[in-house]
Write a protein that holds these residues in place. Sequence first.
Motif, PDB file in Angstrom:
ATOM      1  N   MET A 104     -36.691  72.059 -86.246  1.00 15.69           N
ATOM      2  CA  MET A 104     -37.182  70.734 -85.865  1.00 15.69           C
ATOM      3  C   MET A 104     -38.476  70.415 -86.614  1.00 15.69           C
ATOM      4  O   MET A 104     -39.282  71.299 -86.892  1.00 15.69           O
ATOM      5  N   ALA A 105     -38.700  69.130 -86.889  1.00 18.46           N
ATOM      6  CA  ALA A 105     -39.931  68.714 -87.549  1.00 18.46           C
ATOM      7  C   ALA A 105     -41.090  68.823 -86.579  1.00 18.46           C
ATOM      8  O   ALA A 105     -40.922  68.849 -85.360  1.00 18.46           O
ATOM      9  N   SER A 106     -42.296  68.867 -87.122  1.00 15.86           N
ATOM     10  CA  SER A 106     -43.482  68.960 -86.280  1.00 15.86           C
ATOM     11  C   SER A 106     -43.614  67.731 -85.410  1.00 15.86           C
ATOM     12  O   SER A 106     -43.189  66.638 -85.762  1.00 15.86           O
ATOM     13  N   SER A 107     -44.219  67.899 -84.257  1.00 15.27           N
ATOM     14  CA  SER A 107     -44.435  66.767 -83.371  1.00 15.27           C
ATOM     15  C   SER A 107     -45.650  65.984 -83.827  1.00 15.27           C
ATOM     16  O   SER A 107     -46.531  66.501 -84.506  1.00 15.27           O
ATOM     17  N   ALA A 108     -45.697  64.713 -83.415  1.00 16.38           N
ATOM     18  CA  ALA A 108     -46.837  63.882 -83.768  1.00 16.38           C
ATOM     19  C   ALA A 108     -48.124  64.463 -83.218  1.00 16.38           C
ATOM     20  O   ALA A 108     -49.159  64.456 -83.883  1.00 16.38           O
ATOM     21  N   SER A 109     -48.084  64.998 -81.993  1.00 19.16           N
ATOM     22  CA  SER A 109     -49.302  65.515 -81.381  1.00 19.16           C
ATOM     23  C   SER A 109     -49.842  66.716 -82.137  1.00 19.16           C
ATOM     24  O   SER A 109     -51.044  66.864 -82.325  1.00 19.16           O
ATOM     25  N   SER A 110     -48.943  67.584 -82.637  1.00 19.61           N
ATOM     26  CA  SER A 110     -49.418  68.756 -83.365  1.00 19.61           C
ATOM     27  C   SER A 110     -50.016  68.375 -84.706  1.00 19.61           C
ATOM     28  O   SER A 110     -50.974  68.990 -85.168  1.00 19.61           O
ATOM     29  N   LEU A 111     -49.467  67.341 -85.347  1.00 16.68           N
ATOM     30  CA  LEU A 111     -50.005  66.919 -86.629  1.00 16.68           C
ATOM     31  C   LEU A 111     -51.323  66.182 -86.470  1.00 16.68           C
ATOM     32  O   LEU A 111     -52.277  66.441 -87.191  1.00 16.68           O
ATOM     33  N   THR A 112     -51.376  65.240 -85.537  1.00 15.88           N
ATOM     34  CA  THR A 112     -52.578  64.421 -85.412  1.00 15.88           C
ATOM     35  C   THR A 112     -53.775  65.251 -84.987  1.00 15.88           C
ATOM     36  O   THR A 112     -54.917  64.867 -85.229  1.00 15.88           O
ATOM     37  N   GLY A 113     -53.533  66.396 -84.355  1.00 18.18           N
ATOM     38  CA  GLY A 113     -54.647  67.258 -83.991  1.00 18.18           C
ATOM     39  C   GLY A 113     -55.236  67.994 -85.173  1.00 18.18           C
ATOM     40  O   GLY A 113     -56.348  68.513 -85.087  1.00 18.18           O
ATOM     41  N   GLY A 114     -54.492  68.045 -86.316  1.00 16.29           N
ATOM     42  CA  GLY A 114     -54.962  68.822 -87.443  1.00 16.29           C
ATOM     43  C   GLY A 114     -55.139  68.056 -88.729  1.00 16.29           C
ATOM     44  O   GLY A 114     -55.412  68.663 -89.767  1.00 16.29           O
ATOM     45  N   ILE A 115     -54.972  66.746 -88.706  1.00 15.28           N
ATOM     46  CA  ILE A 115     -55.125  65.940 -89.913  1.00 15.28           C
ATOM     47  C   ILE A 115     -56.077  64.781 -89.637  1.00 15.28           C
ATOM     48  O   ILE A 115     -56.379  64.455 -88.482  1.00 15.28           O
ATOM     49  N   SER A 116     -56.538  64.163 -90.705  1.00 12.92           N
ATOM     50  CA  SER A 116     -57.467  63.050 -90.572  1.00 12.92           C
ATOM     51  C   SER A 116     -56.755  61.788 -90.108  1.00 12.92           C
ATOM     52  O   SER A 116     -55.531  61.649 -90.249  1.00 12.92           O
ATOM     53  N   ALA A 117     -57.538  60.865 -89.599  1.00 12.87           N
ATOM     54  CA  ALA A 117     -56.984  59.571 -89.201  1.00 12.87           C
ATOM     55  C   ALA A 117     -56.415  58.834 -90.414  1.00 12.87           C
ATOM     56  O   ALA A 117     -55.407  58.138 -90.311  1.00 12.87           O
ATOM     57  N   ALA A 118     -57.053  59.018 -91.576  1.00 11.73           N
ATOM     58  CA  ALA A 118     -56.570  58.344 -92.783  1.00 11.73           C
ATOM     59  C   ALA A 118     -55.200  58.880 -93.194  1.00 11.73           C
ATOM     60  O   ALA A 118     -54.321  58.120 -93.611  1.00 11.73           O
ATOM     61  N   GLU A 119     -55.004  60.203 -93.090  1.00 10.95           N
ATOM     62  CA  GLU A 119     -53.694  60.757 -93.421  1.00 10.95           C
ATOM     63  C   GLU A 119     -52.637  60.285 -92.433  1.00 10.95           C
ATOM     64  O   GLU A 119     -51.511  59.962 -92.830  1.00 10.95           O
ATOM     65  N   TRP A 120     -52.986  60.242 -91.161  1.00 13.39           N
ATOM     66  CA  TRP A 120     -52.000  59.784 -90.173  1.00 13.39           C
ATOM     67  C   TRP A 120     -51.597  58.335 -90.448  1.00 13.39           C
ATOM     68  O   TRP A 120     -50.416  57.981 -90.365  1.00 13.39           O
ATOM     69  N   ASP A 121     -52.558  57.498 -90.798  1.00 15.46           N
ATOM     70  CA  ASP A 121     -52.249  56.104 -91.118  1.00 15.46           C
ATOM     71  C   ASP A 121     -51.315  56.030 -92.327  1.00 15.46           C
ATOM     72  O   ASP A 121     -50.356  55.240 -92.335  1.00 15.46           O
ATOM     73  N   ALA A 122     -51.574  56.867 -93.346  1.00 14.40           N
ATOM     74  CA  ALA A 122     -50.690  56.891 -94.513  1.00 14.40           C
ATOM     75  C   ALA A 122     -49.293  57.335 -94.122  1.00 14.40           C
ATOM     76  O   ALA A 122     -48.292  56.794 -94.613  1.00 14.40           O
ATOM     77  N   ARG A 123     -49.192  58.322 -93.231  1.00 12.90           N
ATOM     78  CA  ARG A 123     -47.893  58.801 -92.782  1.00 12.90           C
ATOM     79  C   ARG A 123     -47.124  57.706 -92.044  1.00 12.90           C
ATOM     80  O   ARG A 123     -45.918  57.507 -92.272  1.00 12.90           O
ATOM     81  N   VAL A 124     -47.788  57.001 -91.159  1.00 11.89           N
ATOM     82  CA  VAL A 124     -47.123  55.959 -90.369  1.00 11.89           C
ATOM     83  C   VAL A 124     -46.592  54.859 -91.283  1.00 11.89           C
ATOM     84  O   VAL A 124     -45.441  54.411 -91.153  1.00 11.89           O
ATOM     85  N   ASN A 125     -47.418  54.432 -92.227  1.00 10.82           N
ATOM     86  CA  ASN A 125     -46.983  53.348 -93.108  1.00 10.82           C
ATOM     87  C   ASN A 125     -45.892  53.789 -94.068  1.00 10.82           C
ATOM     88  O   ASN A 125     -44.975  53.015 -94.382  1.00 10.82           O
ATOM     89  N   LEU A 126     -45.945  55.038 -94.521  1.00  6.35           N
ATOM     90  CA  LEU A 126     -44.879  55.521 -95.399  1.00  6.35           C
ATOM     91  C   LEU A 126     -43.568  55.674 -94.632  1.00  6.35           C
ATOM     92  O   LEU A 126     -42.506  55.302 -95.131  1.00  6.35           O
ATOM     93  N   ALA A 127     -43.639  56.213 -93.407  1.00  4.78           N
ATOM     94  CA  ALA A 127     -42.423  56.318 -92.593  1.00  4.78           C
ATOM     95  C   ALA A 127     -41.829  54.936 -92.336  1.00  4.78           C
ATOM     96  O   ALA A 127     -40.606  54.754 -92.367  1.00  4.78           O
ATOM     97  N   ALA A 128     -42.693  53.954 -92.097  1.00  7.38           N
ATOM     98  CA  ALA A 128     -42.213  52.584 -91.902  1.00  7.38           C
ATOM     99  C   ALA A 128     -41.516  52.074 -93.160  1.00  7.38           C
ATOM    100  O   ALA A 128     -40.471  51.405 -93.083  1.00  7.38           O
TER     101      ALA A 128
END
Length: 255
Positions: A1-25
Motif C-alpha cells: 500500500m502507498a504511504s498515508s497522507a498523515s505519515s507523509l505530511t508529518g515528514g515533509i514540508s508544506a511546500a512539498e505537500w502543496d506540490a504533491r496535491v497539485n500534481l495529483a490533481a
Amino acid sequence: MASSASSLTGGISAAEWDARVNLAAAYRLTALFGWDDLVFTHISARVPGPEHHFLINPYGMMFDEITASSLVKIDRDGRKVDDSPYDVNPAGFTIHSAIHAAREDAHCVMHTHSVNGVAVSAQEAGLLPLSQQSLGVLASLGQHDYEGIALNADEKPRLVRDLGHHTYLMLRNHGLLTVGATPADAFVAMYFFEAACMIQVRAQSGGGTLRPIPQPILDGIKQQIGQVTRGVTPGALVWPGLLRRLDRRNPGYAD
C-alpha cells in the motif's frame, strides 16, 4: 500500500505537500479529460528545495487513482528517494529529467499520448494555424523527431535543443509535451495543445478546403493572450475552477 497522507505530511514540508496535491490533481484531471494512455505517460514536478528531487507517478497506478501521498519522489537520476511499493517508468524519466535539468523554469513537465495529439504529430506539416486555440501553441512550439521509446540517454541533448525556450514540444509520431512553472500552467498549456490538435483533425475530416489564419495575426497573439488573462498565467486563472470540478467528480486526490 502507498504511504498515508498523515505519515507523509508529518515528514515533509508544506511546500512539498502543496506540490504533491497539485500534481495529483493534474493526473486525475488528465484522466477526466481523456488524455491518459493507461499508465504509460507522465507528469513530473520538481520538489521545492535545494535537493533536486522530483515527483512522478507510481508505475502501474491509473491516473484517476493517484493521490498526493502515492506519488514517488526520485532524484535527478530517477532513483527513489523514499520508500514506495511502486517502480518508476524509465522511459518517462529519460524525457522529464533532461528537461528539468536544462530548464530551471520548467518545474512541471507534462507528456501525453492522446489520440488527437499523436495523429497531428504524425502529419508532415504538424500543427496548422487553423483555430484560435492553435495560435498560442504555434507562438511557442518546438519539434522533436521520433527516436524510438525514450530509453537512450543520448537522446537527452536533442530533446533539450528541440524544446529550447518554448512552452510546447511536439514529439513526432509520439505525442505532446508542455512545461510550466506549476502543474496548473503545464496542464492548461496541454489543454490548448490538445484542443488545437482535436480541432485540426476534425477540420481535416470535414473534407473541405482549410482556411489558415494569416501570419500577422499569429505574430501578435502573445500580446493578446496577456490582455485576456489580465497579466496572470492561464493556469493561475483556470486552476481553482478545475480543482472545484475535480472535487465534484473525483475527490480524494489530496489524500
